[in-house]
Design a protein around this motif. Structure first.
Motif, PDB file in Angstrom:
ATOM      1  N   ALA A  22       2.916   4.622   3.883  1.00  0.00           N
ATOM      2  CA  ALA A  22       1.606   5.269   3.974  1.00  0.00           C
ATOM      3  C   ALA A  22       1.801   6.749   3.661  1.00  0.00           C
ATOM      4  O   ALA A  22       2.929   7.263   3.691  1.00  0.00           O
ATOM      5  N   VAL A  23       0.719   7.425   3.347  1.00  0.00           N
ATOM      6  CA  VAL A  23       0.831   8.833   2.942  1.00  0.00           C
ATOM      7  C   VAL A  23       1.376   9.703   4.064  1.00  0.00           C
ATOM      8  O   VAL A  23       1.894  10.797   3.814  1.00  0.00           O
ATOM      9  N   THR A  24       1.291   9.223   5.302  1.00  0.00           N
ATOM     10  CA  THR A  24       1.771  10.009   6.443  1.00  0.00           C
ATOM     11  C   THR A  24       3.271   9.855   6.687  1.00  0.00           C
ATOM     12  O   THR A  24       3.827  10.538   7.546  1.00  0.00           O
ATOM     13  N   ASP A  25       3.934   8.968   5.941  1.00  0.00           N
ATOM     14  CA  ASP A  25       5.366   8.740   6.137  1.00  0.00           C
ATOM     15  C   ASP A  25       6.197   9.787   5.403  1.00  0.00           C
ATOM     16  O   ASP A  25       5.717  10.469   4.492  1.00  0.00           O
ATOM     17  N   VAL A  26       7.472   9.918   5.787  1.00  0.00           N
ATOM     18  CA  VAL A  26       8.436  10.696   5.007  1.00  0.00           C
ATOM     19  C   VAL A  26       8.801   9.843   3.797  1.00  0.00           C
ATOM     20  O   VAL A  26       9.367   8.760   3.938  1.00  0.00           O
ATOM     21  N   ILE A  37       1.200   3.968  -2.330  1.00  0.00           N
ATOM     22  CA  ILE A  37       0.162   4.839  -1.775  1.00  0.00           C
ATOM     23  C   ILE A  37      -0.900   5.175  -2.812  1.00  0.00           C
ATOM     24  O   ILE A  37      -1.865   5.894  -2.498  1.00  0.00           O
ATOM     25  N   THR A  55      -3.304  -1.670   1.887  1.00  0.00           N
ATOM     26  CA  THR A  55      -2.623  -0.999   2.994  1.00  0.00           C
ATOM     27  C   THR A  55      -1.729  -2.001   3.717  1.00  0.00           C
ATOM     28  O   THR A  55      -1.792  -3.208   3.475  1.00  0.00           O
ATOM     29  N   ASN A  58      12.433   8.635  10.179  1.00  0.00           N
ATOM     30  CA  ASN A  58      11.041   8.213  10.043  1.00  0.00           C
ATOM     31  C   ASN A  58      10.894   6.720  10.285  1.00  0.00           C
ATOM     32  O   ASN A  58       9.942   6.281  10.948  1.00  0.00           O
ATOM     33  N   ARG A  71       8.642   5.120  13.274  1.00  0.00           N
ATOM     34  CA  ARG A  71       7.605   4.117  13.027  1.00  0.00           C
ATOM     35  C   ARG A  71       7.858   2.868  13.863  1.00  0.00           C
ATOM     36  O   ARG A  71       6.919   2.263  14.409  1.00  0.00           O
TER      37      ARG A  71
END
Length: 349
Positions: free
Chosen positions: A256-260, A268, A274, A335, A339
């Motif tokens: 997801a765009v929020t991940d490293v 993405i 998703t 990361n 998660r």
């Protein structure tokens, strides 16, 4: 394998190329004239090469990585057996021609297989070559392919003895805990705590199926005109176990765009489903247990963290094992662990 990921390589490491061509002829592969060789893919475990001849013929070769190998890891002969067994099933795989075990040709086994036309969505350039509608179809076809893998009749394809039929989660925890101890470059207390939590919350296993073990978007080839999967690749982690483990790993890899992020992952981009949409599609397609999926997603993230650490360690040990996409950093590993902790916390594990 796709030419969109090819890079020049004069030879395959530690390989007598003349001897290799001679062996290829014994399994029905007959290159004509001078041959060339390119490394393909962004994989950093087993290494993949395309050889081509003056007449346009192309074939794929796979071998283990260079340098120190962990016990039971990178077994290309076992991988070839799985692919050969899947020939003729609904699972799209390349044809296997043979395995070279002649140590005068290569000190490690080399597998020769069919070159499959198609695209591997390795980066944004590849992703931009297909429309958002086709990107959506890629996700749907991946779920269909995963369902086909899990529906394989193990007895019919000769793979019922591929691995133990004992409960899969306990086997995975034992195996990957050992891999972690052998490949880690540092201590991560949060990962060790996850190991304990996973061991204490193993769900009941209701079935045993073929499990790919590493099913993500860079391990499939797709038809860019339809989005259909034309080949499922990289079967070195395949085993027998709980099929929910596979979709758990797929969700672990799907960013997801929020991940490293490592590189520019296509997942993405607009059009791709998703993580939640993938999970819903798989459960609707197969009717399997939604309640158990959070456990397997946590275990998948835990396992991917260990794999990423192993890739980092191998690249540190020998630069020949580096791939063009780059190497995971400690931040990437952390990361995945974070998660996993978040999924486990949300599920009450």
């Amino acid at each position: 394998m796709s030419p969109n990921t090819a890079r020049p390589a004069a030879t395959i490491p530690d390989t007598d190329m003349s001897g290799l061509v001679g062996w290829l002829r014994t399994v029905g592969v007959r290159p004509e004239g001078e041959i060339g060789c390119s490394r393909v893919g962004f994989g950093q475990s087993n290494l993949t090469y395309v050889i081509h001849d003056e007449m346009g013929g192309r074939w794929v070769l796979r071998r283990p990585p260079v340098g120190h190998l962990l016990a039971s890891a990178h077994d290309v002969e076992r991988e070839a057996r799985i692919l050969a067994g899947l020939a003729g099933t609904d699972v799209p795989v390349p044809q296997i021609y043979g395995v070279c075990t002649d140590e005068t040709v290569s000190p490690v086994p080399v597998v020769a297989m069919e070159f499959v036309a198609g695209t591997v969505l390795t980066d944004r350039i590849a992703g931009e070559s297909i429309s958002p509608d086709i990107r959506h179809e890629v996700g749907q076809s991946m779920i269909d392919t995963l369902a086909h893998i899990h529906a394989v009749d193990l007895d019919a394809v000769g793979l019922s003895d591929l691995a133990s039929h004992k409960p899969y989660a306990a086997r995975q925890l034992k195996r990957w805990s050992a891999q972690w101890e052998q490949s880690k470059s540092r201590d991560i207390p949060e990962l060790d705590d996850l190991t304990r939590r996973l061991a204490a919350n193993i769900p009941e296993q209701h079935e045993t199926a073929l499990v790919h073990g590493d099913f993500h978007i860079r391990n499939v080839m797709i038809d860019p005109t339809s989005g259909a999967v034309t080949a499922a690749l990289d079967w070195e982690l395949a085993t027998l176990g709980d099929p929910l483990a596979d979709i758990g790993s797929t969700l672990a890899y799907w960013p997801a765009v929020t991940d490293v992020l490592l590189g520019e992952p296509v997942e993405i981009m607009d059009g791709f489903p998703t993580r939640a949409e993938l999970a819903d599609a798989y459960l609707a397609r197969t009717g399997r247990d939604r309640d158990a999926l959070a456990y397997w997603q946590t275990l998948g993230l835990w396992k991917v963290a260990i794999i990423a650490e192993g890739v980092l360690r191998r690249a540190q040990d020998n630069p020949a094992n580096r791939a063009a996409a780059g190497v995971p950093t400690p931040a990437h590993v952390d990361n995945f662990v974070a998660r996993a902790v978040a999924v486990a916390d949300d599920a009450g594990l």
